[in-house]
Design a protein around this motif. Structure first.
Motif, PDB file in Angstrom:
ATOM      1  N   ASN A   6       0.820  -1.214   0.000  1.00  0.00           N
ATOM      2  CA  ASN A   6       0.000   0.000   0.000  1.00  0.00           C
ATOM      3  C   ASN A   6       0.855   1.266   0.000  1.00  0.00           C
ATOM      4  OD1 ASN A   6      -2.652  -1.034  -0.118  1.00  0.00           O
ATOM      5  ND2 ASN A   6      -2.671  -1.425   2.087  1.00  0.00           N
ATOM      6  N   SER A   7       2.166   1.117  -0.010  1.00  0.00           N
ATOM      7  CA  SER A   7       3.114   2.245  -0.143  1.00  0.00           C
ATOM      8  C   SER A   7       2.869   3.337   0.902  1.00  0.00           C
ATOM      9  CB  SER A   7       3.022   2.854  -1.554  1.00  0.00           C
ATOM     10  OG  SER A   7       3.285   1.877  -2.535  1.00  0.00           O
ATOM     11  N   ARG A   8       2.783   2.904   2.162  1.00  0.00           N
ATOM     12  CA  ARG A   8       2.541   3.869   3.226  1.00  0.00           C
ATOM     13  C   ARG A   8       3.030   3.307   4.561  1.00  0.00           C
ATOM     14  NH1 ARG A   8      -4.105   3.121   3.643  1.00  0.00           N
ATOM     15  NH2 ARG A   8      -4.059   0.929   4.314  1.00  0.00           N
ATOM     16  N   VAL A   9       3.067   4.183   5.555  1.00  0.00           N
ATOM     17  CA  VAL A   9       3.311   3.790   6.936  1.00  0.00           C
ATOM     18  C   VAL A   9       2.047   4.095   7.728  1.00  0.00           C
ATOM     19  CG1 VAL A   9       4.609   4.313   9.037  1.00  0.00           C
ATOM     20  CG2 VAL A   9       5.799   4.150   6.839  1.00  0.00           C
ATOM     21  N   GLY A  61       4.914  12.249  10.411  1.00  0.00           N
ATOM     22  CA  GLY A  61       5.032  11.881   9.010  1.00  0.00           C
ATOM     23  C   GLY A  61       5.585  12.972   8.125  1.00  0.00           C
ATOM     24  N   ARG A  62       6.150  14.014   8.714  1.00  0.00           N
ATOM     25  CA  ARG A  62       6.741  15.096   7.912  1.00  0.00           C
ATOM     26  C   ARG A  62       8.108  14.650   7.408  1.00  0.00           C
ATOM     27  NH1 ARG A  62       9.937  19.976   8.651  1.00  0.00           N
ATOM     28  NH2 ARG A  62      10.347  19.355  10.798  1.00  0.00           N
ATOM     29  N   GLY A 100       2.617   8.905   3.663  1.00  0.00           N
ATOM     30  CA  GLY A 100       3.210   8.334   2.461  1.00  0.00           C
ATOM     31  C   GLY A 100       2.154   7.838   1.494  1.00  0.00           C
ATOM     32  N   CYS A 101       2.551   7.756   0.227  1.00  0.00           N
ATOM     33  CA  CYS A 101       1.714   7.206  -0.833  1.00  0.00           C
ATOM     34  C   CYS A 101       2.662   6.719  -1.926  1.00  0.00           C
ATOM     35  CB  CYS A 101       0.728   8.240  -1.382  1.00  0.00           C
ATOM     36  SG  CYS A 101       1.537   9.695  -2.097  1.00  0.00           S
ATOM     37  N   HIS A 102       2.126   6.116  -2.961  1.00  0.00           N
ATOM     38  CA  HIS A 102       2.985   5.562  -3.999  1.00  0.00           C
ATOM     39  C   HIS A 102       3.593   6.674  -4.855  1.00  0.00           C
ATOM     40  CE1 HIS A 102       4.226   3.372  -7.664  1.00  0.00           C
ATOM     41  NE2 HIS A 102       4.495   2.415  -6.795  1.00  0.00           N
ATOM     42  N   GLY A 148       9.037  11.841   0.613  1.00  0.00           N
ATOM     43  CA  GLY A 148       7.882  11.482   1.427  1.00  0.00           C
ATOM     44  C   GLY A 148       6.992  10.428   0.822  1.00  0.00           C
ATOM     45  N   GLN A 149       7.305   9.979  -0.390  1.00  0.00           N
ATOM     46  CA  GLN A 149       6.533   8.925  -1.034  1.00  0.00           C
ATOM     47  C   GLN A 149       7.336   7.623  -1.059  1.00  0.00           C
ATOM     48  OE1 GLN A 149       5.616  10.587  -4.901  1.00  0.00           O
ATOM     49  NE2 GLN A 149       3.846  11.710  -4.110  1.00  0.00           N
TER      50      GLN A 149
END
Length: 336
Positions: free
Chosen positions: A235-238, A292-293, A252-254, A259-260
């Protein structure tokens, strides 16, 4: 520019003739920098701009079966005496090495149904090693010398990957999925919790893309307040949870921008609550605060990261960031 030693210097600004400007600088010191930018005594939006300079200080290990060599190393953790326990996966063994890469001890287990296949390791306050054994679908507990103590989780676990011990209550957290693709079991993709004696407590998560769901959870760690951080690989995230397993936030995202993530794998939260996330497919390490910064990334040509699949450890002594590099079959040490 304010340097890590608190000294300052003016930096050169070049007008490009189209309303934009180029700023160049050289970060010769390791640490945090600030650039303060203004026009006619008015600060530019976003100023001060902050960045960090890191340095690769050591690489040790290479491909092989000899002591101090690795074959696709995965998770690692510090032992009580400051050495590193490394899951040397394709050599089917654990290695304990010092910070110069010298082997202290190595061990494996030969009495299981399938070949021992260590993926990750966590160290208890008593110095016991808790190892995820993917092939045998279990957690193996040993002392630091490799003496077998017990194993557990065979009833629940399907494809265990990451493992960590909660610093406040001692509960063992194990990330688990079924190792399948499109035909995945929707009851897998979760984090399972055990006592250190091996009693199953419960699990949280489940397959999906919604808040609190996972698609191949990879690694897990905790901040100083006990919040749980899980790298959600596909899912490309934490994702972050509280001590009651309730969803708090995700980041995060893909993508390949700052930050991705493509596929976040190893994750660790330092004692001063910075979050380091390894991105296996993008060959980079990123640092975040606990909200998450994005702060900075490690992925220069000199760093030569190649499938950094393992867990990253942060050390307070000069803040070293240590990474297992699966593609290069080695371990890299950075000064942050």
């Amino acid at each position: 520019m304010i340097k890590p030693d608190e000294s300052s210097e003016d930096i050169h600004v070049i007008a490009n003739g189209d309303g934009t400007h180029t700023v160049t600088f050289h970060g010769e010191l390791i640490g945090d920098y600030k650039i303060i930018a203004s026009v006619a005594d008015q600060a530019i939006a976003g100023s001060p701009f902050e960045f960090t300079v890191t340095k690769l200080v050591k690489t040790f290990g290479k491909h092989g079966k000899e002591d101090g060599r690795f074959d696709n190393p995965k998770g690692l953790a510090f032992t009580g005496d400051g050495n590193l326990a490394v899951a040397d996966q394709m050599n089917h063994r654990m290695q304990v090495i010092d910070l110069d890469g010298k082997m202290v001890t190595t061990f494996t287990f030969n009495h299981f149904e399938k070949t021992f296949n260590p993926f990750d390791v966590a160290i208890s306050k008593e110095g016991l090693q808790f190892l995820t054994d993917r092939e045998n679908k279990q957690v193996v507990v040993s002392d630091v010398n490799g003496k077998f103590m017990r194993s557990f989780g065979q009833t629940e676990l399907r494809h265990p990957l990451g493992i960590a011990i909660h610093p406040l209550n001692g509960i063992v957290y194990v990330t688990d999925w079924d190792g399948k693709g499109e035909e995945t079991d929707t009851d897998a993709h979760c984090v399972r919790k055990y006592t250190q004696e091996g009693k199953y407590i419960n699990s949280f998560g489940g397959y999906g893309e919604k808040k609190g769901q996972f698609c191949a959870p990879y690694s897990v760690d905790f901040d100083s307040k006990g919040k749980v951080y899980v790298s959600d690989f596909n899912n490309s995230r934490v994702q972050v949870f509280d001590e009651r397993d309730r969803f708090v936030r995700s980041f995060g995202c893909h993508g390949d921008a700052d930050g991705q993530f493509e596929h976040p794998s190893g994750i660790v939260v330092s004692k001063d609550n910075f979050v380091y996330v390894v991105d296996e497919y993008a060959n980079k390490i990123q640092k975040f605060d606990t909200n998450g910064r994005f702060l900075y990334r490690i992925d220069s040509e000199e760093d030569n990261l190649n499938s950094p699949r393992g867990i990253v450890e942060a050390v307070d002594d000069g803040r070293k960031v240590i990474d297992t590099n699966g593609g290069n079959h080695c371990i890299k040490v950075f000064v942050d």
